[in-house]
Scaffold this motif. Structure first.
Motif, mmCIF file in Angstrom:
data_model
loop_
_atom_site.group_PDB
_atom_site.id
_atom_site.type_symbol
_atom_site.label_atom_id
_atom_site.label_comp_id
_atom_site.label_asym_id
_atom_site.label_seq_id
_atom_site.Cartn_x
_atom_site.Cartn_y
_atom_site.Cartn_z
ATOM 1 N N ASP A 1 -33.070 -28.667 -43.531
ATOM 2 C CA ASP A 1 -33.796 -28.147 -44.695
ATOM 3 C C ASP A 1 -32.894 -28.121 -45.924
ATOM 4 O O ASP A 1 -33.322 -28.431 -47.045
ATOM 5 C CB ASP A 1 -34.320 -26.742 -44.415
ATOM 6 N N GLU A 2 -31.639 -27.750 -45.731
ATOM 7 C CA GLU A 2 -30.680 -27.730 -46.839
ATOM 8 C C GLU A 2 -30.321 -29.149 -47.269
ATOM 9 O O GLU A 2 -30.238 -29.453 -48.467
ATOM 10 C CB GLU A 2 -29.417 -26.980 -46.423
ATOM 11 N N ALA B 1 -39.850 -32.050 -44.404
ATOM 12 C CA ALA B 1 -40.165 -32.466 -45.769
ATOM 13 C C ALA B 1 -40.953 -31.388 -46.508
ATOM 14 O O ALA B 1 -40.730 -31.137 -47.698
ATOM 15 C CB ALA B 1 -40.941 -33.774 -45.743
ATOM 16 N N THR B 2 -41.861 -30.720 -45.802
ATOM 17 C CA THR B 2 -42.652 -29.653 -46.421
ATOM 18 C C THR B 2 -41.776 -28.461 -46.762
ATOM 19 O O THR B 2 -41.810 -27.940 -47.892
ATOM 20 C CB THR B 2 -43.786 -29.232 -45.480
ATOM 21 N N ARG B 3 -40.989 -27.995 -45.797
ATOM 22 C CA ARG B 3 -40.130 -26.827 -46.053
ATOM 23 C C ARG B 3 -39.110 -27.103 -47.154
ATOM 24 O O ARG B 3 -38.768 -26.213 -47.938
ATOM 25 C CB ARG B 3 -39.397 -26.419 -44.778
ATOM 26 N N LEU C 1 -41.285 -38.854 -48.718
ATOM 27 C CA LEU C 1 -40.771 -38.953 -47.349
ATOM 28 C C LEU C 1 -40.897 -40.389 -46.853
ATOM 29 O O LEU C 1 -41.979 -40.986 -46.906
ATOM 30 C CB LEU C 1 -41.560 -38.022 -46.424
ATOM 31 N N ILE C 2 -39.773 -40.918 -46.361
ATOM 32 C CA ILE C 2 -39.766 -42.249 -45.751
ATOM 33 C C ILE C 2 -39.429 -42.060 -44.271
ATOM 34 O O ILE C 2 -38.332 -41.618 -43.925
ATOM 35 C CB ILE C 2 -38.727 -43.176 -46.415
ATOM 36 N N VAL C 3 -40.378 -42.361 -43.409
ATOM 37 C CA VAL C 3 -40.200 -42.213 -41.959
ATOM 38 C C VAL C 3 -39.493 -43.462 -41.441
ATOM 39 O O VAL C 3 -39.976 -44.588 -41.624
ATOM 40 C CB VAL C 3 -41.555 -42.021 -41.266
ATOM 41 N N ASP D 1 -47.971 -33.178 -47.060
ATOM 42 C CA ASP D 1 -49.042 -33.770 -47.865
ATOM 43 C C ASP D 1 -48.532 -34.524 -49.082
ATOM 44 O O ASP D 1 -49.317 -34.939 -49.935
ATOM 45 C CB ASP D 1 -50.053 -32.702 -48.287
ATOM 46 N N GLY D 2 -47.232 -34.738 -49.168
ATOM 47 C CA GLY D 2 -46.682 -35.538 -50.254
ATOM 48 C C GLY D 2 -46.680 -37.015 -49.910
ATOM 49 O O GLY D 2 -47.094 -37.423 -48.818
ATOM 50 N N PRO D 3 -46.205 -37.848 -50.833
ATOM 51 C CA PRO D 3 -46.140 -39.301 -50.581
ATOM 52 C C PRO D 3 -45.289 -39.601 -49.345
ATOM 53 O O PRO D 3 -44.147 -39.165 -49.245
ATOM 54 C CB PRO D 3 -45.495 -39.858 -51.854
#
Length: 284
Positions: A203-204, A239-241, A247-249, A270-272
């Motif tokens: 997250d950081e 990515a949400t937190r 986000l590229i998976v 819910d972002g790109p």
């Protein structure tokens, strides 16, 4: 401690990476731009459409374009030459020492040592402790000098500076010492998870990143071993937190349907969001 190579590298650009007749760089980058090129994104081993892990991260300041390679997995060096002259790479950062993230350094060693224009100047290679020994063994070299005449091996410390980039390594959760990387320049952030299981530090690492390259090697429907990899759902949750902007998976093994990981990620974030694909370029 800081490892600042910006002054030394900027002192004489021609000494770092001489021009070659095979230069294949793309169009000129605008100043104060970060460019991320997916060189390889296949998880665990090369797939039919991509080499294993390798990402080219570039930034242009008032002087020139700086080029950093994140990981050099199986097959990556060949594809890398489509996007940058390999003699103009300023630094390599190895996230961990599994073959799908580092083994093409053996070919890069050959390129730099035996290039017809002459042996090339050393460039810095950051990685976990033991990187120099691991790569020497991979090419059946004696430990001394190994590849130390071609590369200046350095262990991750805080922070790393390469040209306009400030790079922060984060130790992540994998069976061997492994790092995620956060690269910052011109108020933009690229975050790279490397290979990791779920761990709070992600997250950081990814906080407010403009681009988050996050591995998703596992499916949520499977009984997955711990301390190894992420699912698509976990990538989306991070990515949400972390409030990432895109986000590229990546790092999906060829034995899985990557659309499954993508679907999991988009349900959690819910972002790109998109799947990494060899040759895709992101300008930030």
């Amino acid at each position: 401690m800081s490892s600042d190579i910006g002054r030394d590298l900027g002192r004489d650009m021609d000494q770092i990476a001489p021009e070659t007749t095979m230069l294949r760089t793309s169009e000129q980058m605008p100043e104060r731009t970060i460019r991320v090129t997916v060189v390889g994104c296949s998880g665990s081993y090369p797939g039919p459409d991509s080499p294993a892990s390798c990402y080219l991260v570039q930034a242009r300041d008032g002087l020139r374009t700086w080029s950093i390679v994140l990981d050099m997995g199986n097959g990556a060096l060949g594809a890398l030459q489509r996007y940058v002259d390999p003699l103009r790479v300023d630094a390599v950062l190895i996230s961990h020492l599994h073959a799908d993230h580092c083994v093409d350094m053996t070919s890069y060693y050959v390129l730099r040592k035996y290039h017809p224009t002459g042996t090339q100047p050393k460039i810095p290679v950051w990685g976990p402790k033991g990187t120099a020994k691991r790569l020497a063994n991979a090419y059946d070299l004696p430990r001394k000098p190994g590849m130390r005449e071609e590369f200046s091996f350095r262990v991750y410390k805080l922070p790393i500076t390469v040209g306009p980039f400030t790079i922060t390594p984060y130790e992540v959760d994998h069976p061997v010492p492994a790092y995620g990387l956060r690269l910052e320049a011109f108020d933009k952030v690229v975050a790279y998870s490397g290979d990791t299981g779920p761990i709070p530090v992600l997250d950081e690492l990814a906080a407010d990143a403009d681009l988050f390259l996050c591995e998703a090697s596992f499916r949520s429907c499977d009984d997955n071993p711990p301390h190894l990899h992420l699912t698509g759902a976990e990538a989306g949750e991070i990515a949400t937190r972390a409030s990432v902007k895109r986000l590229i998976v990546t790092h999906v093994p060829p034995w899985h349907d990557a659309q499954v990981m993508l679907g999991e990620a988009t349900k959690a974030y819910d972002g790109p969001t998109e799947l990494a694909a060899q040759g895709v370029v992101y300008d930030l």
